[in-house]
Design an enzyme around this catalytic site. Structure first.
Site, PDB file in Angstrom:
ATOM      1  N   GLU A   1       3.416  32.160 -19.647  1.00  0.00           N
ATOM      2  CA  GLU A   1       4.033  30.830 -19.596  1.00  0.00           C
ATOM      3  C   GLU A   1       3.150  29.909 -20.423  1.00  0.00           C
ATOM      4  O   GLU A   1       2.059  29.518 -19.989  1.00  0.00           O
ATOM      5  CB  GLU A   1       4.159  30.331 -18.142  1.00  0.00           C
ATOM      6  CG  GLU A   1       5.045  31.209 -17.262  1.00  0.00           C
ATOM      7  CD  GLU A   1       6.474  31.299 -17.730  1.00  0.00           C
ATOM      8  OE1 GLU A   1       6.875  30.465 -18.579  1.00  0.00           O
ATOM      9  OE2 GLU A   1       7.204  32.189 -17.269  1.00  0.00           O
TER      10      GLU A   1
ATOM     11  N   CYS B   1       3.577  21.135 -19.647  1.00  0.00           N
ATOM     12  CA  CYS B   1       3.901  21.988 -20.793  1.00  0.00           C
ATOM     13  C   CYS B   1       5.315  21.760 -21.308  1.00  0.00           C
ATOM     14  O   CYS B   1       5.618  22.059 -22.464  1.00  0.00           O
ATOM     15  CB  CYS B   1       3.704  23.452 -20.438  1.00  0.00           C
ATOM     16  SG  CYS B   1       4.652  23.991 -18.991  1.00  0.00           S
TER      17      CYS B   1
END
Length: 534
Positions: free
Chosen positions: A226, A260
């Site tokens: 991720e 993110c």
């Protein structure tokens, strides 16, 4: 208990020489097969839920200490978030883990009981980031426990208080032979990577993710990565500009933009760019009536290195700061900042900010915006689209991203039951909700051939008999409904099915039956109404 009164142990690095034993213990526990028992998994998940509840004051204090994260955000996006994730896994685990009978099996093999058995992958390594140091470590752990894996966790050393609290919480409440926490930095991570794992999950930068992937490849260890990316936001003339500004401001203020999925830049139609910027300023004043620095809700940058990285982007930009711009290194404070730019080469466009700053890039039209976004980063982790339905559909069709959000800032990745993950160089794999269970699960196909079927399976034994093969093919081989040019052949069979299926082949036999039921029900209803009128 007030967060300020909670005492947190100083950060302690796990000795390198005990890391092999930690890994070995977790592997031995998995080899004992006890983690395959659903009740054992449920007990561990329930214990984790109450551990989060009992350790909440310590976790909130740690988040305040590491990130200056206020109690509201800490509870909402970290502790309470994972508690809800636990409950979702607990309430659905039996369904997730249930063996599934395979349906797409030829009738000739239907007696072989084809099925998919959900099995844990084994012992996994979870390496967490600093931005959401509780959620992004413990949410994968929820999936690993649910799947029946044992796990070793490596929290980020950049959030040392959180790392120490989680170590105490996990190792005092869960099965210590199945779950452990290793604290440290690069040497400890390298030592962990020297061990053999059945899967590695890493959340963090693409640079470190590539190192993890290369090392894992040496032992053919699967990874879930991720990562991040230079995420675009699109704002067209047809968007609700005030709402777009407010929602994008939220996206860059939550956790001081250390998210993110947050937008790196906004591509806005040049005809409404000035208006959009004014709405950004209005949203800023609504969120921070006394200024961002005075707000108890705005987090700080995690450390001086990342502060200076973000500051350098603002120092080197050729663009114009149109909102914010204040900084205070002594407090690691950076004000939410928007920079008006006109070049793809600007540092604000070339680098991932991972902070409360973003660029605003005026464009002539949506086609130009899409060309720019695809040139900046073809596979970002997220994209945000504000416009009418035709425009947002075009954006989704012409740009790839890990996830996408229409008319909001990254809310596609804010719900604990919805799969989240990247694509290409923004990540491999997904987790959250059922996807978390699947992430740590091997889907094992099983068939079971009865003894009495052997005569029916003569076709597979030598010496081969062509007549038996042709007989089998008549039963199992299907004929195409298309020609060599790929065009559907509308012969007599097609038209017969068209009429029997009431004008469409959608849904197959079941779809046709449903349509016939509607017709029959409508017929009897009309007869009933006519009878009533008499």
């Amino acid at each position: 208990m007030a967060a300020s009164k909670v005492l947190i142990a100083p950060f302690e690095v796990t000795p390198l020489d005990i890391i092999p034993a930690v890994s070995s213990t977790a592997r031995a526990t998995f080899a004992s097969h006890k983690t395959k028992d659903l009740q054992w998994r449920l007990v561990q998940l329930r214990k984790l839920y109450w551990a989060l509840d009992d350790f909440k004051p310590s976790l909130l204090a740690a988040l305040q200490q590491d990130l200056h994260k206020g109690g509201y955000e800490s509870d909402f996006t970290e502790v309470d978030w994972v508690k809800n994730d636990c409950l979702h896994m607990i309430n659905n685990l039996e369904t997730f883990a249930k063996t599934e009978k395979l349906k797409d099996v030829p009738v000739t093999y239907s007696m072989m009981n084809f099925r998919v058995k959900k099995e844990p992958l084994g012992t996994v390594l979870i390496i967490g980031p600093y931005n959401f140091p509780v959620q992004l470590v413990l949410a994968p752990l929820v999936g690993a426990i649910g799947a029946g894996c044992t796990a070793v966790i490596k929290p980020s050393e950049l959030t040392p208080a959180c790392a120490m609290v989680m170590k105490e919480m996990i190792e005092s409440r869960l099965d210590r032979n199945a779950f452990a926490v290793v604290n440290g930095a690069v040497p400890e991570t390298n030592a962990l990577m020297d061990e053999k794992w059945d899967k590695i999950m890493f959340t963090g930068s693409a640079q470190v993710g590539s190192i993890i992937a290369r090392k894992a490849a040496e032992t053919l260890t699967p990874v879930c990565l991720e990562l991040g990316g230079r995420n675009p936001a699109f704002v067209t003339k047809k968007a609700n500009l005030a709402l777009a500004a407010r929602r994008l401001m939220w996206g860059k203020c939550l956790n001081a933009g250390q998210v993110c999925m947050s937008h790196n830049y906004v591509l806005v139609d040049k005809d409404v760019a000035d208006t959009f910027i004014e709405f950004l300023k209005i949203s800023y004043k609504e969120m921070f009536p006394n200024g961002a620095k005075a707000s108890p809700d705005l987090s700080r940058i995690v450390n001086a290195r990342h502060f200076n990285r973000i500051k350098k982007m603002l120092d080197e930009t050729k663009g114009k700061i149109v909102m914010g711009g204040q900084m205070d290194e002594s407090e690691l404070f950076i004000e939410p900042t928007a920079v008006l730019v006109d070049s793809l080469d600007d540092p604000m466009m070339q680098e991932e900010s991972f902070g409360p700053i973003f660029s605003v890039y005026p464009v002539d039209n949506l086609d130009q915006a899409l060309n720019i976004a695809n040139a900046v980063h073809r596979t970002p982790l997220a994209l945000m689209a504000f416009g009418d339905k035709a425009e947002t559909t075009k954006i989704l069709d012409e740009m790839t991203s890990g996830g996408a959000c229409i008319n909001d800032a990254y809310f596609h990745g804010a719900v604990h039951t919805v799969p989240f993950g990247g694509v290409g160089d923004s990540g491999w794999g997904a987790y959250r909700g059922k996807a978390s269970f699947d992430n740590f699960t091997h889907f094992r196909t099983v068939s079971e051939t009865p003894n009495w079927m052997d005569k029916l399976l003569r076709v597979r034994y030598m010496p081969y008999d062509w007549s038996e093969l042709r007989f089998l093919q008549r039963w199992t081989n299907k004929k195409p409904n298309f020609d060599r040019q790929g065009t559907v052949a509308k012969g007599s069979g097609y038209w017969m099915w068209f009429f029997l299926g009431l004008g469409t082949d959608g849904g197959g036999v079941k779809g046709a039956l449903k349509r016939w039921l509607v017709v029959v029900a409508g017929y009897y209803l009309s007869v009933y109404v006519k009878a009533r009128r008499r």
